[in-house]
Design an enzyme around this catalytic site. Structure first.
Site, mmCIF file in Angstrom:
data_model
loop_
_atom_site.group_PDB
_atom_site.id
_atom_site.type_symbol
_atom_site.label_atom_id
_atom_site.label_comp_id
_atom_site.label_asym_id
_atom_site.label_seq_id
_atom_site.Cartn_x
_atom_site.Cartn_y
_atom_site.Cartn_z
ATOM 1 N N ARG A 75 -0.136 12.931 10.041
ATOM 2 C CA ARG A 75 1.137 12.812 10.453
ATOM 3 C C ARG A 75 1.860 15.082 9.302
ATOM 4 N NH1 ARG A 75 3.766 7.744 11.096
ATOM 5 N NH2 ARG A 75 3.130 8.011 13.572
ATOM 6 N N ASP A 128 3.870 -1.039 11.289
ATOM 7 C CA ASP A 128 3.333 0.325 11.312
ATOM 8 C C ASP A 128 3.193 1.230 12.144
ATOM 9 O OD1 ASP A 128 2.883 1.970 8.024
ATOM 10 O OD2 ASP A 128 1.502 2.626 9.925
ATOM 11 N N SER A 181 6.881 7.630 12.828
ATOM 12 C CA SER A 181 6.586 6.275 12.277
ATOM 13 C C SER A 181 7.555 4.853 12.392
ATOM 14 C CB SER A 181 7.236 6.167 10.849
ATOM 15 O OG SER A 181 8.226 5.896 10.577
ATOM 16 N N ARG A 229 9.274 2.863 11.186
ATOM 17 C CA ARG A 229 10.460 2.445 10.527
ATOM 18 C C ARG A 229 11.956 2.248 11.067
ATOM 19 N NH1 ARG A 229 10.081 8.302 7.018
ATOM 20 N NH2 ARG A 229 8.135 7.627 7.298
ATOM 21 N N ASP A 264 0.816 -1.390 0.145
ATOM 22 C CA ASP A 264 -0.090 -0.294 0.032
ATOM 23 C C ASP A 264 1.143 1.045 -0.214
ATOM 24 O OD1 ASP A 264 1.518 -0.414 2.325
ATOM 25 O OD2 ASP A 264 -1.059 -0.313 3.498
ATOM 26 N N HIS A 265 2.087 1.112 0.261
ATOM 27 C CA HIS A 265 3.092 2.557 0.139
ATOM 28 C C HIS A 265 3.934 2.396 -1.330
ATOM 29 C CE1 HIS A 265 2.850 2.077 4.779
ATOM 30 N NE2 HIS A 265 3.581 3.008 4.934
#
Length: 659
Positions: free
Chosen positions: A379, A119, A547, A549, A64-65
């Site tokens: 964000r 996520d 995030s 990440r 989805d990214h």
């Protein structure tokens, strides 16, 4: 004394430790989710564990990214994720099927279950009483392999909702109000639990907006009870058998209680460039805008977009505004297409984007220089939109569509007077269009064994951490201020496609601080590494917010960073640092932060001994001869992971010992 809802679910999944605030506990994970920006690395690490297949009740890999970038990298990732999911017994949601959090809520989420996702907005699942937590990909990989997830048992903040939302006031305004109270920092170690007479008035999509953006508070998770609204939501998606009522005990006590009267709320916005820079829309109304983007995992539900379509019907957006709308899932897009709402939005001048994260993560639709961009996202960190010096405001779809019509920030409560638009009452369908044709189900063991995993040349297995030295001799590679986000550390946008290739992605660590004509952070760090010095990052408060990440730890590790010394470090990032054998240290005296300069040489003696058994380290500044005291806020397990040279090695050792 009764139990909170949070503690009920924790207790029901306890695998290690004792339920008490601040104590480290291990919990069993029922479900996991990954997405393509973090999932490739997570699955590469999962493969390194040599697990035969996932051990969870359900794991889903979403794309989805990175949906449609230039070059082969994105599609290489898609093919790898599709085939490794088939090999590992994982559901795979293909590109175009929708944003992971919305699709998971629609198709897989279950009350009382635990969900771990790579996520930070995984707590969206709390809208249906899941204990849903964001974590780094390596933690998710361990959970997929059957290991518990470890965390400090949170304190529980009760948010008592009373009253009822007035017309044109939205769920987004509820979470923005809470952010104005709590801010984005200082909330590590807390969970937010919603209760009160107003809870039954909020639909699951409204609750999902609130739990999703709870990630910006920096809390472990957010959760609502499971009630009639939950049952309606699941029944409409033909999943009524997944429903069960669940709530806190009536006599449950909370570590802190905040009351928000929904009847007193008004439309709000988070101003540039932080989600907690909150003002009322009335305070800034009239500011000229040039762009409006409606979507993201926070505000792209069927209800949100139906409200937008009804406001836009037979009208046209302001000529100086470009409007983009990204539905959160294919389910939503199909239903809008079938009932005519999609045509209403297109006729009004909206541009319809793919069902995915898109502009929220800087993947297109960046605003022009100096232009005010209104976004229904979660964000608005500096530059996250893809434009340096951006002026991004976060707000509700109601405020966004009102402003798109006028060309100025507009309080939606003025729409009846301005355009004769009465508030559209949106009734959720009793039956949603269910089409899982783009979700690939796990194969049988025999079929999975025959799957060939496709690994394009842009997919590189991450380098393993190196053992920590007993005497850490390093230099300050960079000195940062407060609220450094993972976007500062590892930019997304055009660089996001590099996440499967750490050596390439590492070249843009702290890219926002690089100066033209001077060596980059990565070049300076690699030079230090070649000279035998450890790299050290010095930072202010709330280092690593944002995030999940893990590349914000993995890439610095590759460049030779061995320690972060900060006033405070956020939960997920701190775990990621430990997982990749970077020592997280907090100043015992925050004033010592001001006494350290970039490029100064720092030394820590007896580091391994301190990690093993101490809560403090002495930091010697070899350049200025000053000494500082650092705090090691580590659990016993954290210490073992660091001494084992990272979580992957630690997991392997535990596995060998158990076998």
């Amino acid at each position: 004394m009764g139990q909170t809802l949070t503690y009920k679910i924790l207790a029901g999944h306890l695998a290690d430790g004792k339920i008490a605030p601040g104590r480290e506990i291990g919990i069993r994970i029922d479900q996991t989710l990954t997405q393509d920006a973090t999932g490739t690395t997570a699955f590469l690490l999962f493969e390194s564990m040599e697990a035969a297949g996932v051990k969870t009740k359900l794991s889903v890999s979403y794309v989805d990214h990175n949906l449609a970038g230039f070059g082969p990298e994105n599609h290489n990732d898609h093919l790898y994720l599709q085939t490794i999911a088939a090999k590992s017994g994982v559901y795979h949601s293909r590109a175009g099927n929708g944003i992971c959090h919305q699709v998971h809520l629609e198709r897989f989420g279950k009350p009382a279950a635990t969900l771990l996702g790579s996520d930070s907005h995984t707590p969206t699942g709390g809208a249906i009483a899941m204990l849903a937590i964001g974590a780094g990909g390596l933690d998710v990989a361990v959970a997929m392999a059957g290991g518990p997830f470890y965390l400090r048992c949170p304190k529980v903040l009760g948010v008592k909702l009373t009253g009822r939302l007035n017309h044109w006031v939205a769920a987004k305004d509820v979470i923005l109000k809470l952010l104005s109270i709590l801010s984005t920092k200082g909330n590590v170690g807390w969970a937010v639990e919603y209760l009160g007479s107003a809870v039954p008035t909020l639909s699951v999509p409204q609750r999902a907006t609130i739990t999703n953006m709870g990630a910006e508070l920096g809390v472990t998770t957010s959760i609502f009870p499971s009630d009639e609204q939950t049952e309606k939501f699941l029944t409409a998606r033909k999943r009524q058998t997944d429903y069960q009522p669940l709530a806190a005990d009536p006599d449950a006590e909370y570590d802190r209680l905040i009351e928000i009267n929904l009847s007193e709320l008004e439309p709000m916005t988070a101003c540039p460039s932080s989600p907690d820079n909150v003002k009322t829309v009335a305070e800034i109304a009239g500011l000229n805008i040039g762009q409006v983007v409606i979507g993201s995992c926070t505000n792209s539900s069927f209800a949100d977009l139906m409200m937008v379509a009804k406001v836009l019907k037979t009208r046209h957006i302001n000529n100086m505004v470009e409007l983009a709308i990204a539905p959160g899932s294919r389910e939503v897009l199909n239903m809008l297409a079938q009932n005519g709402a999609l045509a209403d939005m297109i006729s009004a001048g909206a541009r319809i984007l793919e069902t995915g994260c898109g502009p929220c993560i800087g993947q297109g639709f960046s605003p022009a220089d100096g232009v005010v961009s209104l976004r229904t996202f979660n964000r608005n960190f500096p530059g996250r939109s893809g434009t340096t010096g951006d002026r991004a405001y976060l707000l509700s779809p109601e405020t966004a569509v009102a402003s798109a019509l006028t060309g100025k920030i507009t309080d939606p409560r003025n729409l009846p007077e301005l355009f004769g638009i009465e508030f559209p009452e949106i009734k959720l369908p009793t039956e949603f269009l269910v089409d899982d044709s783009m979700i690939e189900k796990p194969l049988s063991e025999q079929d999975a064994a025959r799957v060939k995993v496709l690994r394009g040349p842009t997919i590189v297995v991450p380098e393993a951490p190196k053992p920590l030295p007993d005497r850490l001799q390093g230099k300050v590679s960079i000195k940062c201020g407060d609220k450094i986000t993972t976007d500062h550390i590892m930019p997304a946008g055009p660089f996001l496609k590099l996440r499967s290739n750490v050596p390439e992605y590492a070249k843009v660590v702290f890219n926002c601080f690089n100066e033209q004509g001077k060596p980059t952070f990565a070049e300076r760090a690699l030079e230090l590494k070649q000279k035998g010095f450890a790299g050290i990052i010095v930072a202010g408060q709330s280092y690593g917010q944002g995030s999940s990440r893990e590349h914000a730890a993995l890439c610095p590790m590759y460049l030779g960073i061995r320690a972060v010394i900060a006033k405070s470090i956020e939960r997920i990032h701190k775990a990621n640092l430990i997982n990749f054998c970077i020592v997280p240290i907090e100043f015992a005296d925050p004033a010592d932060y001001d006494k350290i300069k970039p490029d100064e040489q720092l030394q820590i003696d007896n580091l391994l001994e301190a990690i093993n058994s101490s809560d403090e380290v002495e930091i010697i500044n070899k350049t200025s001869s000053l000494k500082y005291l650092g705090r090691l806020e580590l659990s016993d397990r954290d210490r073992e992971i660091l001494l084992s040279v990272g979580l992957l090695n630690y997991t392997r050792k535990k596995s060998r010992k158990n076998n």
